[in-house]
Design a protein around this motif. Structure first.
Motif, PDB file in Angstrom:
ATOM      1  N   TRP A   1      30.562  46.170 -66.280  1.00 33.47           N
ATOM      2  CA  TRP A   1      29.951  46.996 -65.219  1.00 33.47           C
ATOM      3  C   TRP A   1      28.569  46.319 -64.742  1.00 33.47           C
ATOM      4  CZ3 TRP A   1      31.544  49.920 -61.586  1.00 33.47           C
ATOM      5  CH2 TRP A   1      30.717  50.865 -60.987  1.00 33.47           C
ATOM      6  N   ARG A   2      28.347  46.070 -63.597  1.00 29.81           N
ATOM      7  CA  ARG A   2      26.963  45.589 -62.871  1.00 29.81           C
ATOM      8  C   ARG A   2      26.545  44.056 -63.751  1.00 29.81           C
ATOM      9  NH1 ARG A   2      23.196  50.733 -61.377  1.00 29.81           N
ATOM     10  NH2 ARG A   2      24.837  51.739 -59.805  1.00 29.81           N
ATOM     11  N   LYS A   3      27.557  43.502 -64.258  1.00 27.82           N
ATOM     12  CA  LYS A   3      26.950  42.269 -64.922  1.00 27.82           C
ATOM     13  C   LYS A   3      27.579  41.064 -64.006  1.00 27.82           C
ATOM     14  CE  LYS A   3      27.265  43.911 -69.498  1.00 27.82           C
ATOM     15  NZ  LYS A   3      28.302  44.039 -70.688  1.00 27.82           N
ATOM     16  N   TRP A   4      28.249  41.241 -62.832  1.00 29.34           N
ATOM     17  CA  TRP A   4      28.646  40.336 -61.632  1.00 29.34           C
ATOM     18  C   TRP A   4      27.873  39.894 -60.612  1.00 29.34           C
ATOM     19  CZ3 TRP A   4      31.437  45.165 -62.011  1.00 29.34           C
ATOM     20  CH2 TRP A   4      30.896  46.254 -61.187  1.00 29.34           C
ATOM     21  N   SER A   5      27.882  38.928 -60.123  1.00 29.61           N
ATOM     22  CA  SER A   5      27.134  38.518 -59.013  1.00 29.61           C
ATOM     23  C   SER A   5      27.557  39.130 -57.619  1.00 29.61           C
ATOM     24  CB  SER A   5      27.228  36.812 -59.074  1.00 29.61           C
ATOM     25  OG  SER A   5      26.499  36.419 -57.626  1.00 29.61           O
ATOM     26  N   TRP A   6      26.941  40.200 -57.245  1.00 26.90           N
ATOM     27  CA  TRP A   6      27.040  40.855 -56.264  1.00 26.90           C
ATOM     28  C   TRP A   6      27.158  39.935 -54.819  1.00 26.90           C
ATOM     29  CZ3 TRP A   6      30.000  44.328 -54.119  1.00 26.90           C
ATOM     30  CH2 TRP A   6      29.776  44.826 -52.691  1.00 26.90           C
ATOM     31  N   GLU A   7      26.401  39.103 -54.534  1.00 21.04           N
ATOM     32  CA  GLU A   7      26.237  38.442 -53.260  1.00 21.04           C
ATOM     33  C   GLU A   7      27.549  37.670 -53.206  1.00 21.04           C
ATOM     34  OE1 GLU A   7      24.211  38.500 -50.689  1.00 21.04           O
ATOM     35  OE2 GLU A   7      23.445  40.182 -51.698  1.00 21.04           O
ATOM     36  N   ASP A   8      27.996  36.835 -54.448  1.00 23.13           N
ATOM     37  CA  ASP A   8      29.241  36.094 -54.391  1.00 23.13           C
ATOM     38  C   ASP A   8      30.294  36.807 -54.165  1.00 23.13           C
ATOM     39  OD1 ASP A   8      27.897  33.614 -54.613  1.00 23.13           O
ATOM     40  OD2 ASP A   8      27.726  34.285 -56.611  1.00 23.13           O
TER      41      ASP A   8
ATOM     42  N   LYS B   1      30.603  39.961 -52.639  1.00 32.02           N
ATOM     43  CA  LYS B   1      30.613  40.560 -51.539  1.00 32.02           C
ATOM     44  C   LYS B   1      31.345  39.724 -50.655  1.00 32.02           C
ATOM     45  CE  LYS B   1      26.629  40.798 -49.352  1.00 32.02           C
ATOM     46  NZ  LYS B   1      25.208  41.005 -49.015  1.00 32.02           N
ATOM     47  N   LEU B   2      30.915  38.305 -50.243  1.00 30.23           N
ATOM     48  CA  LEU B   2      31.863  37.576 -49.516  1.00 30.23           C
ATOM     49  C   LEU B   2      33.121  37.352 -49.935  1.00 30.23           C
ATOM     50  CD1 LEU B   2      28.801  34.531 -49.771  1.00 30.23           C
ATOM     51  CD2 LEU B   2      29.353  36.115 -47.622  1.00 30.23           C
ATOM     52  N   VAL B   3      33.569  37.310 -51.287  1.00 33.33           N
ATOM     53  CA  VAL B   3      35.063  36.872 -51.218  1.00 33.33           C
ATOM     54  C   VAL B   3      35.629  38.155 -50.900  1.00 33.33           C
ATOM     55  CG1 VAL B   3      36.578  36.545 -53.215  1.00 33.33           C
ATOM     56  CG2 VAL B   3      34.583  35.322 -53.166  1.00 33.33           C
ATOM     57  N   ILE B   4      35.132  39.483 -51.277  1.00 33.30           N
ATOM     58  CA  ILE B   4      35.749  40.782 -50.890  1.00 33.30           C
ATOM     59  C   ILE B   4      35.957  40.846 -49.312  1.00 33.30           C
ATOM     60  CG2 ILE B   4      35.674  43.108 -51.031  1.00 33.30           C
ATOM     61  CD1 ILE B   4      34.520  42.771 -53.832  1.00 33.30           C
ATOM     62  N   LEU B   5      34.940  40.458 -48.472  1.00 33.51           N
ATOM     63  CA  LEU B   5      34.984  40.629 -47.045  1.00 33.51           C
ATOM     64  C   LEU B   5      36.091  39.559 -46.642  1.00 33.51           C
ATOM     65  CD1 LEU B   5      31.367  41.010 -46.168  1.00 33.51           C
ATOM     66  CD2 LEU B   5      32.923  42.680 -46.018  1.00 33.51           C
ATOM     67  N   GLY B   6      36.142  38.360 -47.020  1.00 30.13           N
ATOM     68  CA  GLY B   6      37.243  37.583 -46.804  1.00 30.13           C
ATOM     69  C   GLY B   6      38.486  37.788 -46.990  1.00 30.13           C
ATOM     70  N   GLY B   7      38.636  38.783 -48.169  1.00 25.91           N
ATOM     71  CA  GLY B   7      39.907  39.224 -48.559  1.00 25.91           C
ATOM     72  C   GLY B   7      40.775  39.955 -47.542  1.00 25.91           C
ATOM     73  N   VAL B   8      39.958  40.670 -46.714  1.00 26.01           N
ATOM     74  CA  VAL B   8      40.484  41.698 -46.003  1.00 26.01           C
ATOM     75  C   VAL B   8      41.514  41.064 -44.826  1.00 26.01           C
ATOM     76  CG1 VAL B   8      40.174  43.312 -43.935  1.00 26.01           C
ATOM     77  CG2 VAL B   8      38.569  43.285 -45.811  1.00 26.01           C
ATOM     78  N   PRO B   9      41.229  40.117 -44.121  1.00 29.86           N
ATOM     79  CA  PRO B   9      42.277  39.325 -43.148  1.00 29.86           C
ATOM     80  C   PRO B   9      43.451  38.659 -44.008  1.00 29.86           C
ATOM     81  CG  PRO B   9      40.195  38.127 -43.162  1.00 29.86           C
ATOM     82  CD  PRO B   9      39.863  39.407 -43.813  1.00 29.86           C
ATOM     83  N   GLY B  10      43.094  38.509 -45.376  1.00 29.58           N
ATOM     84  CA  GLY B  10      43.972  37.572 -46.296  1.00 29.58           C
ATOM     85  C   GLY B  10      45.072  38.563 -46.589  1.00 29.58           C
ATOM     86  N   VAL B  11      44.551  39.727 -46.945  1.00 28.71           N
ATOM     87  CA  VAL B  11      45.683  40.916 -47.179  1.00 28.71           C
ATOM     88  C   VAL B  11      46.522  41.064 -46.034  1.00 28.71           C
ATOM     89  CG1 VAL B  11      45.934  43.219 -47.872  1.00 28.71           C
ATOM     90  CG2 VAL B  11      44.382  41.805 -49.234  1.00 28.71           C
ATOM     91  N   ALA B  12      45.963  41.318 -44.863  1.00 26.61           N
ATOM     92  CA  ALA B  12      46.769  41.534 -43.508  1.00 26.61           C
ATOM     93  C   ALA B  12      47.603  40.394 -43.405  1.00 26.61           C
ATOM     94  CB  ALA B  12      45.798  41.843 -42.429  1.00 26.61           C
ATOM     95  N   LEU B  13      47.076  39.191 -43.476  1.00 22.00           N
ATOM     96  CA  LEU B  13      48.254  38.050 -43.275  1.00 22.00           C
ATOM     97  C   LEU B  13      49.611  38.301 -44.269  1.00 22.00           C
ATOM     98  CD1 LEU B  13      48.884  35.677 -41.742  1.00 22.00           C
ATOM     99  CD2 LEU B  13      47.507  34.242 -43.466  1.00 22.00           C
ATOM    100  N   GLY B  14      49.174  38.396 -45.727  1.00 18.33           N
ATOM    101  CA  GLY B  14      50.242  38.429 -46.661  1.00 18.33           C
ATOM    102  C   GLY B  14      51.160  39.852 -46.316  1.00 18.33           C
ATOM    103  N   ALA B  15      50.557  40.916 -46.116  1.00 17.06           N
ATOM    104  CA  ALA B  15      51.438  41.945 -45.607  1.00 17.06           C
ATOM    105  C   ALA B  15      52.284  41.632 -44.494  1.00 17.06           C
ATOM    106  CB  ALA B  15      50.546  42.958 -44.942  1.00 17.06           C
ATOM    107  N   TRP B  16      51.737  40.902 -43.465  1.00 12.06           N
ATOM    108  CA  TRP B  16      52.992  40.429 -42.281  1.00 12.06           C
ATOM    109  C   TRP B  16      53.941  39.401 -42.979  1.00 12.06           C
ATOM    110  CZ3 TRP B  16      53.587  35.210 -41.017  1.00 12.06           C
ATOM    111  CH2 TRP B  16      54.707  34.937 -39.987  1.00 12.06           C
ATOM    112  N   LEU B  17      53.631  38.432 -43.816  1.00 10.48           N
ATOM    113  CA  LEU B  17      54.559  37.687 -44.411  1.00 10.48           C
ATOM    114  C   LEU B  17      55.720  38.419 -45.301  1.00 10.48           C
ATOM    115  CD1 LEU B  17      55.560  34.865 -44.762  1.00 10.48           C
ATOM    116  CD2 LEU B  17      54.039  34.459 -46.606  1.00 10.48           C
TER     117      LEU B  17
END
Length: 251
Positions: free
Chosen positions: A67-74, A76-92
């Motif tokens: 808990w809270r030992k992560w790099s939040w800035e890094d 946050k970017l990956v999680i935001l990018g994951g949103v369209p990635g999950v949508a693309l995977g759902a379509w496939l």
């Protein structure tokens, strides 16, 4: 449909324990080997639906020690990018036949092994400088997509996080947070696609103790066993299962 026979338990129990150990102690993305093993015996959509709640349980168990030992800035970017990635995977997943999914899971398995062995031999090197925010978002898209179709989002995330110069603890904690968030994103689309059934939840109830056992063991083994030994086992599993999945898909 899942038949809860001896074959199921011989495959599923070791696979789920392995997934827990991987996610709990080795932020490598190797947990997706559990899916590669189970897809040998069950349809891809059934396997993905069975594993997601178990992976989410492991994620929750892992959040506390990291808990809270992560790099939040890094993260946050990956999680935001994951949103369209999950949508693309759902379509496939909605349009792809089962053999295409088997082929993709098998291909990702073999590519993972090839990538790791190439790094060990010095043919490919991890980035020597920090990758920018745009790469972080792109990493999230790739991770969201591969995670959705095969629970295999680890490699792109590993490349990006390693470029940020994180220490071992912060790196592991960051992978825990990222995949907790991505797996949460996947739950709704999986449900809409019919991946969860009565058998899924029976399987979850039967396998949940083994998932937690693996998570507990992974956290404790994090500093006790060398990573190379864990990865040798992973490479063997993924090479055998990946080759069989591709063969089954093509034949």
């Amino acid at each position: 449909m899942i038949t809860f026979d001896l074959t199921f338990f011989l495959l599923a129990i070791p696979a789920v324990i392995f997934a827990g150990i991987s996610k709990g102690g080795f932020g490598s993305g190797a947990a997706f080997a559990a899916g590669s093993i189970l897809v040998i015996a069950y349809p891809p959509a059934v396997t993905l639906g069975l594993l997601l709640p178990l992976l989410m349980l492991i994620d929750v168990a892992n959040l506390r020690p990291y808990w809270r030992k992560w790099s939040w800035e890094d993260c946050k970017l990956v999680i935001l990018g994951g949103v369209p990635g999950v949508a693309l995977g759902a379509w496939l997943l909605a349009v792809a036949p089962a053999d295409l999914l088997r082929f993709l899971i098998g291909l990702v398995s073999l590519l993972f092994v090839a990538w790791q062995l190439s790094k060990e031999r010095g043919w490919v090197r991890d980035p020597q400088q920090r990758l920018g925010p745009g790469v972080g978002l792109t990493t999230g898209l790739a991770a969201g997509f591969t995670s959705f179709v095969s629970h295999a989002g680890g490699p792109p995330v590993a490349v990006y996080l390693l470029s940020q110069g994180l220490d071992k603890l912060k790196y592991q904690a960051s992978t825990v947070l990222i995949f907790w968030a991505i797996n949460l994103m996947k739950f709704g689309p999986y449900a809409a696609l019919g991946a969860f059934t009565r058998d899924t939840w029976i399987g979850f109830a039967l396998l949940a103790p083994f998932a937690l056992l693996g998570s507990w063991a992974g956290v404790r083994l994090h500093n006790m066993i060398p990573s190379w030994l864990f990865f040798r086992i992973t490479y063997l599993l993924l090479t055998v299962t990946g080759t069989k999945l591709i063969w089954d898909a093509l034949t």
